[in-house]
Design a protein around this motif. Structure first.
Motif, short mmCIF file in Angstrom:
data_model
loop_
_atom_site.label_atom_id
_atom_site.label_comp_id
_atom_site.label_asym_id
_atom_site.label_seq_id
_atom_site.Cartn_x
_atom_site.Cartn_y
_atom_site.Cartn_z
N LEU A 181 0.81 -1.21 0.00
CA LEU A 181 0.00 0.00 0.00
C LEU A 181 0.85 1.26 0.00
O LEU A 181 0.42 2.29 -0.54
CB LEU A 181 -0.93 -0.01 1.21
CG LEU A 181 -2.01 -1.11 1.20
CD1 LEU A 181 -2.75 -1.13 2.53
CD2 LEU A 181 -2.97 -0.89 0.05
N PHE A 182 2.02 1.20 0.60
CA PHE A 182 2.92 2.35 0.62
C PHE A 182 4.14 2.01 -0.25
O PHE A 182 5.12 1.45 0.24
CB PHE A 182 3.35 2.69 2.05
CG PHE A 182 2.22 3.15 2.92
CD1 PHE A 182 1.80 4.47 2.92
CD2 PHE A 182 1.56 2.25 3.74
CE1 PHE A 182 0.76 4.89 3.73
CE2 PHE A 182 0.50 2.65 4.54
CZ PHE A 182 0.10 3.97 4.54
N TYR A 243 4.11 7.58 8.04
CA TYR A 243 3.62 7.51 6.67
C TYR A 243 2.92 8.79 6.21
O TYR A 243 2.61 8.92 5.03
CB TYR A 243 2.66 6.33 6.51
CG TYR A 243 3.34 4.99 6.57
CD1 TYR A 243 4.16 4.55 5.54
CD2 TYR A 243 3.16 4.15 7.67
CE1 TYR A 243 4.78 3.31 5.59
CE2 TYR A 243 3.78 2.91 7.73
CZ TYR A 243 4.59 2.49 6.70
OH TYR A 243 5.21 1.27 6.75
N ARG A 246 -2.08 12.50 5.94
CA ARG A 246 -3.18 12.62 4.99
C ARG A 246 -4.22 11.53 5.23
O ARG A 246 -3.90 10.44 5.73
CB ARG A 246 -2.66 12.54 3.56
CG ARG A 246 -1.79 13.73 3.15
CD ARG A 246 -1.35 13.61 1.71
NE ARG A 246 -0.57 12.40 1.48
CZ ARG A 246 -0.08 12.03 0.31
NH1 ARG A 246 -0.32 12.78 -0.77
NH2 ARG A 246 0.62 10.93 0.20
N PHE A 247 -5.46 11.82 4.86
CA PHE A 247 -6.53 10.86 5.08
C PHE A 247 -6.26 9.56 4.33
O PHE A 247 -6.56 8.46 4.84
CB PHE A 247 -7.86 11.46 4.63
CG PHE A 247 -9.03 10.52 4.77
CD1 PHE A 247 -9.57 10.26 6.02
CD2 PHE A 247 -9.55 9.88 3.65
CE1 PHE A 247 -10.65 9.38 6.15
CE2 PHE A 247 -10.62 9.00 3.78
CZ PHE A 247 -11.17 8.75 5.03
N SER A 248 -5.71 9.66 3.14
CA SER A 248 -5.41 8.46 2.36
C SER A 248 -4.37 7.58 3.06
O SER A 248 -4.46 6.35 2.99
CB SER A 248 -4.92 8.85 0.96
OG SER A 248 -3.74 9.65 1.04
N SER A 249 -3.42 8.21 3.75
CA SER A 249 -2.41 7.43 4.47
C SER A 249 -3.04 6.67 5.63
O SER A 249 -2.74 5.48 5.85
CB SER A 249 -1.31 8.36 4.99
OG SER A 249 -0.64 9.00 3.92
N LEU A 251 -6.13 5.76 5.78
CA LEU A 251 -6.99 4.74 5.19
C LEU A 251 -6.17 3.52 4.77
O LEU A 251 -6.57 2.36 5.01
CB LEU A 251 -7.72 5.33 3.99
CG LEU A 251 -8.82 4.45 3.36
CD1 LEU A 251 -9.93 4.20 4.37
CD2 LEU A 251 -9.38 5.11 2.11
N LYS A 252 -5.02 3.75 4.15
CA LYS A 252 -4.15 2.65 3.74
C LYS A 252 -3.63 1.87 4.95
O LYS A 252 -3.62 0.63 4.94
CB LYS A 252 -2.98 3.18 2.93
CG LYS A 252 -3.33 3.71 1.55
CD LYS A 252 -2.10 4.25 0.85
CE LYS A 252 -2.43 4.81 -0.52
NZ LYS A 252 -1.22 5.35 -1.20
#
Length: 286
Positions: A181-182, A243, A246-249, A251-252
């Motif tokens: 994911l990252f 990481y 951010r919201f996406s981070s 979420l991942k």
């Protein structure tokens, strides 16, 4: 008086010299002796540690104190400050792990050593509330009946007695989805994050248990009531610093953590079924 090359000629017999002005002994600086060689790789000794193999130079014979120090400091990776590692993982975990990944490793304890030390402390101190844990597990039984209920208790006691093993299993389930994911991180960097955070959360669980024991509270209820909240908040706090916020981070990371917890749950369910089958009485005539 005759001249020689434009000057007066003076016979050598008329020349006198003050012999006391001449040095009677010429001092020749002593040559430097060869540097002491490293006993491990025979490289020239330069400084406190060998520049070739890294062995620490110690004068004198081997003692028990040096033997223990060599094991604790070098084999467990405690050249860095253990106290500094604990403090930084508490107040700024993401930044501390990022520093370690970036190359500032000398100041911190090795992540594997940190996990092993946390697990060792937990194993030693958890003996004080093992009976309370057994009683709590048998009282709740979490919906299991008969042999499966007893198998569940046995599996839980096994995980409680082997925290390092279970934490490593969690890291094995967590590191691969983090890597997927990252994409900017490597498997090793994801493993370092998982080891540090898991080891530190194990210390936090130990602190909660010891605090409940000192206050006269039920250790089992304190762990089951607060542990998941502490684990989730601690993981998210460290992930946000490592990481990104951010919201996406988030979420991942939540997705990766969910995958790891599902994998751990499936593994424990399989273990309960195996132990239950092993404990089942044999059927006559089979």
């Amino acid at each position: 008086m005759p001249l020689v090359h434009g000057g007066p000629f003076i016979p050598l017999s008329h020349i006198t010299m003050d012999t006391h002005l001449l040095p009677t002994r010429v001092h020749v600086p002593a040559l430097h002796t060869a540097p002491e060689a490293c006993a491990n790789c025979e490289a020239p000794r330069m400084g406190e540690y060998c520049h070739a193999c890294g062995q620490h130079f110690l004068d004198g014979r081997l003692t028990i104190r040096r033997l223990v120090r060599d094991f604790v400091v070098r084999k467990l990776g405690l050249e860095g400050g253990l106290l500094r590692t604990i403090v930084d993982l508490t107040i700024r975990p993401g930044r501390m792990i990022q520093d370690y990944v970036s190359g500032r490793r000398q100041r911190y304890t090795n992540p594997v050593a940190y996990l092993l030390l946390a697990a060792g402390a937990y194993v030693v101190l958890s003996k004080a509330w093992q009976d309370a844990m057994v009683a709590g597990l048998r009282a709740e039984n979490v919906g299991w009946e008969g042999d499966q209920g007893e198998a569940f208790v046995q599996v839980q006691l096994f995980t409680d007695a082997h925290p390092a093993l279970m934490t490593l299993v969690l890291c094995l389930f967590l590191a691969p989805p983090l890597r997927l994911l990252f994409r900017r991180s490597t498997v090793a960097e994801a493993a370092v994050f998982s080891l540090y955070v898991s080891g530190h959360l194990l210390l936090l669980q130990l602190a909660i248990s010891v605090g409940a024991l000192l206050l006269g509270k039920d250790v089992y209820q304190a762990i089951t009531g607060r542990l998941m909240g502490v684990l989730t908040i601690g993981m998210l706090f460290a992930a946000g610093r490592f990481y990104g916020t951010r919201f996406s981070s988030f979420l991942k990371f939540g997705l990766a953590l969910s995958c790891a917890m599902i994998g751990l749950f499936v593994l424990m369910l399989f273990a309960v079924l195996v132990v239950s089958a092993a404990n089942a009485p044999a059927v006559p005539g089979t």
